[in-house]
Design a protein around this motif. Structure first.
Motif, PDB file in Angstrom:
ATOM      1  N   LEU A 366       6.177   6.554  -2.086  1.00 51.26           N
ATOM      2  CA  LEU A 366       5.755   5.487  -3.137  1.00 51.26           C
ATOM      3  C   LEU A 366       6.490   4.373  -3.091  1.00 51.26           C
ATOM      4  O   LEU A 366       6.171   3.053  -2.911  1.00 51.26           O
ATOM      5  CB  LEU A 366       5.799   6.163  -4.675  1.00 51.26           C
ATOM      6  N   SER A 370       4.406   0.866  -1.279  1.00 50.69           N
ATOM      7  CA  SER A 370       3.668   0.397  -2.454  1.00 50.69           C
ATOM      8  C   SER A 370       4.498  -0.826  -3.178  1.00 50.69           C
ATOM      9  O   SER A 370       5.651  -0.679  -3.527  1.00 50.69           O
ATOM     10  CB  SER A 370       3.269   1.339  -3.611  1.00 50.69           C
ATOM     11  N   THR A 372       2.391  -2.660  -5.499  1.00 52.39           N
ATOM     12  CA  THR A 372       1.629  -2.626  -6.671  1.00 52.39           C
ATOM     13  C   THR A 372       1.937  -1.816  -7.778  1.00 52.39           C
ATOM     14  O   THR A 372       1.632  -1.655  -8.894  1.00 52.39           O
ATOM     15  CB  THR A 372       0.250  -2.560  -6.365  1.00 52.39           C
ATOM     16  N   THR A 373       2.700  -0.704  -7.300  1.00 54.19           N
ATOM     17  CA  THR A 373       3.030   0.247  -8.564  1.00 54.19           C
ATOM     18  C   THR A 373       4.246  -0.284  -9.297  1.00 54.19           C
ATOM     19  O   THR A 373       5.146  -0.870  -8.734  1.00 54.19           O
ATOM     20  CB  THR A 373       3.585   1.429  -7.834  1.00 54.19           C
TER      21      THR A 373
END
Length: 600
Positions: A366, A370, A372-373
């Motif tokens: 993650l 990512s 956007t997290t």
């Protein structure tokens, strides 16, 4: 020039019977020889070879045209163009040479007289060379011929074989290895003799397709990983393939993923070992972990940054026990089967337990993938994932997780994680005694380091001093820091009891190693305690004192004293110590005042 073009031209050359000269040039190791022989065997298998006889000759070390002509004779085969020459094939060509010579006897007798050939063997070879015609010949390693065998002579013979003997000749060489002053002359001579020039410089994918044959999983994985590293040297590829096949036989029966990891590692380690000018060192790979060093890359040398990026793109994440066993095998030249099998089986068991991706690994994915997290979501996932997998996470990866949490303000959770990690792994054998072997120079979280060191120290302090010293005496192996620290905790009384409580055969070696460790900077108070213990034992009798001096653990001029001292001990014991020492060690005989030899 693409491999497809080279292959097509070689196939055309092999199938034709017209005399001509083909030159294939390329760097060492790119597979000129291997590709030529492979294409030739394929053509032979389908019956598309234009000539019935073939000779492969390496010029490496040949020093004269006579040797070169003889080598053609010795390596000519009649049955199948790629057959291996042997005594039978040599006998056949010499017999044909004799037959040919009998038909031209007058001319040969004149030639023999002119050249003054006295050696019958030489005459037979010259007769046999007369039969070399209408055949396919490969001259390899032209640039490595002996100094006395000049390139113009080789090319002159090549021209003669084409023009007068109607032969097809292929020349394999690396023009880049010729001396600068000879390069222009070589090119000029080649242009006079050669009909077709081919530059062999395959891409990694083309080279792998030629060098690694087969459709089994290991072959497929080998080709894929060699291309991922951009390896083009076929000699390197074949060596790596050999190692991969050896490992495959050792780990037979384990999980498919284990075999795949072994191939990934042996390709990387083989590349590093065989092409050190192009690749990182094996130590860098052994220490590598894709998550360590994450927050200090600005301080890294540019070369290390480059290697780190290459390994990350290659997909190498960290070095575990299986990887370490493979890297060690590549470095020393052979693989320890027991170590490989044990590491492969252990990895297989872990994979079975973790068939699904654990939440700790998912948290790292993650973070890496990512944008956007939300940060807190990633940090919460890291904490939860670490807590759920305390017994499965390696110390290296736990260190990365703890440092990650501290970097982004989760100090309390990082500290709690350290405590729970220690508790979860305390019952594992050797977990703390070997925990830091893959860290090397990477920074370690201070709390984690202190906690792991405390556990390791507790294990070290629990060792039996007598067994430690006996093991040192047997193997001559020791850890100066840990062992001296452990023995420094013994008092003089405890040392006396230790020496008194063991068999005489062991005590000498135990004392010698204790004396050696007492000289180590980390021994602290061990020197004083040991000297006092030895003095007490020496004070029991002059004979004991002399024996300790002969062992080298008691100074020759030290007089035994203390409550156990023998009042009748001789005052000149120190003067006699050297003589006793020599006698005890079977040195040259000493003499007493009366001139008689003392007993040994």
């Amino acid at each position: 020039m693409s491999t497809a073009v080279v292959r097509a031209e070689i196939e055309r050359f092999i199938q034709s019977s017209a005399p001509e000269v083909l030159c294939i040039s390329g760097q060492w190791g790119v597979g000129k020889t291997y590709s030529w022989q492979t294409f030739l065997k394929e053509a032979e298998r389908v019956g598309r070879v234009g000539l019935s006889r073939y000779a492969y000759v390496s010029l490496f070390g040949l020093t004269s045209l006579g040797e070169l002509r003889n080598a053609i004779v010795e390596n000519t085969v009649n049955k199948g163009s790629s057959s291996v020459p042997d005594a039978s094939s040599l006998h056949e060509i010499i017999r044909k040479g004799e037959t040919f010579a009998r038909k031209s006897r007058p001319a040969l007798e004149i030639a023999a007289g002119f050249f003054r050939m006295k050696d019958a063997g030489d005459a037979l070879y010259r007769e046999a060379f007369l039969t070399v015609r209408n055949q396919l010949i490969c001259f390899d390693d032209l640039e490595r011929a002996g100094k006395a065998l000049e390139m113009r002579d080789i090319l002159g013979l090549t021209s003669m074989l084409r023009e007068q003997r109607h032969c097809k000749v292929v020349l394999l060489l690396n023009k880049e290895q010729t001396k600068p002053e000879e390069a222009k002359e070589l090119q000029r001579q080649l242009e006079k003799v050669v009909d077709t020039f081919l530059l062999f410089e395959p891409t990694s994918a083309e080279a792998a397709a030629i060098a690694i044959v087969g459709t089994d999983p290991v072959a497929e994985k080998l080709r894929d990983r060699l291309v991922a590293l951009g390896v083009t040297n076929m000699r390197v590829m074949k060596k790596i393939e050999r190692w991969a096949r050896l490992i495959e036989t050792e780990v037979v029966g384990v999980e498919t993923e284990v075999v795949e990891q072994a191939v990934v590692t042996v390709v990387l380690a083989g590349w590093c070992f065989l092409q050190p000018d192009l690749a990182p060192g094996l130590d860098f790979v052994r220490e590598f972990n894709s998550t360590t060093g994450l927050f200090r890359r600005e301080d890294e040398p540019e070369e290390r940054k480059k290697w780190r990026e290459i390994l990350s793109k290659y997909g190498y994440r960290t070095t575990d026990e299986l990887d370490a066993a493979i890297i060690d095998g590549v470095a020393i030249g052979y693989f320890r089967g027991d170590d490989l099998r044990a590491a492969a089986q252990a990895l297989g068991e872990r994979l079975k337990r973790n068939r699904r991706k654990d939440s700790f690994s998912l948290a790292w994915e993650l973070f890496h993938s990512s944008l956007t997290t939300d940060d807190d979501v990633i940090l919460d996932a890291m904490v939860a994932g670490a807590m759920e997998n305390l017994g499965e996470i390696s110390p290296v990866n736990m260190n990365s997780g703890v440092r990650f949490l501290r970097r982004y303000g989760r100090e309390a959770q990082a500290s709690e994680l350290v405590v729970k990690y220690i508790d979860a792994n305390r019952s594992k054998p050797d977990f703390f005694s070997k925990w830091n072997r893959f860290f090397h120079d990477d920074p370690v979280d201070e709390e984690l380091l202190a906690a792991m060191e405390a556990e390791r120290t507790a294990i070290v302090d629990a060792r039996d001093p007598a067994e430690m010293l006996k093991q040192m005496a047997r193997t001559s192996g020791y850890n100066p820091d840990e062992d001296s620290a452990r023995l420094s905790r013994l008092t003089a009384d405890e040392l006396v009891q230790l020496f008194d409580g063991n068999a005489a055969d062991d005590v000498k070696g135990m004392m010698e190693w204790a004396d050696r460790l007492a000289s180590h900077p980390g021994a602290l108070g061990m020197r004083a305690s040991l000297d006092e213990a030895l003095a007490r034992i020496a004070a029991r009798s002059p004979m004991r004192a002399d024996r300790l001096r002969s062992w080298g653990v008691l100074p020759a001029n030290e007089k035994p004293d203390g409550p156990d001292a023998d009042p009748a001990a001789s005052e000149d014991a120190a003067a006699d110590a050297a003589a006793v020492t020599a006698a005890a060690n079977n040195d040259v005989p000493t003499e007493n005042d009366g001139g008689e030899e003392k007993p040994k």
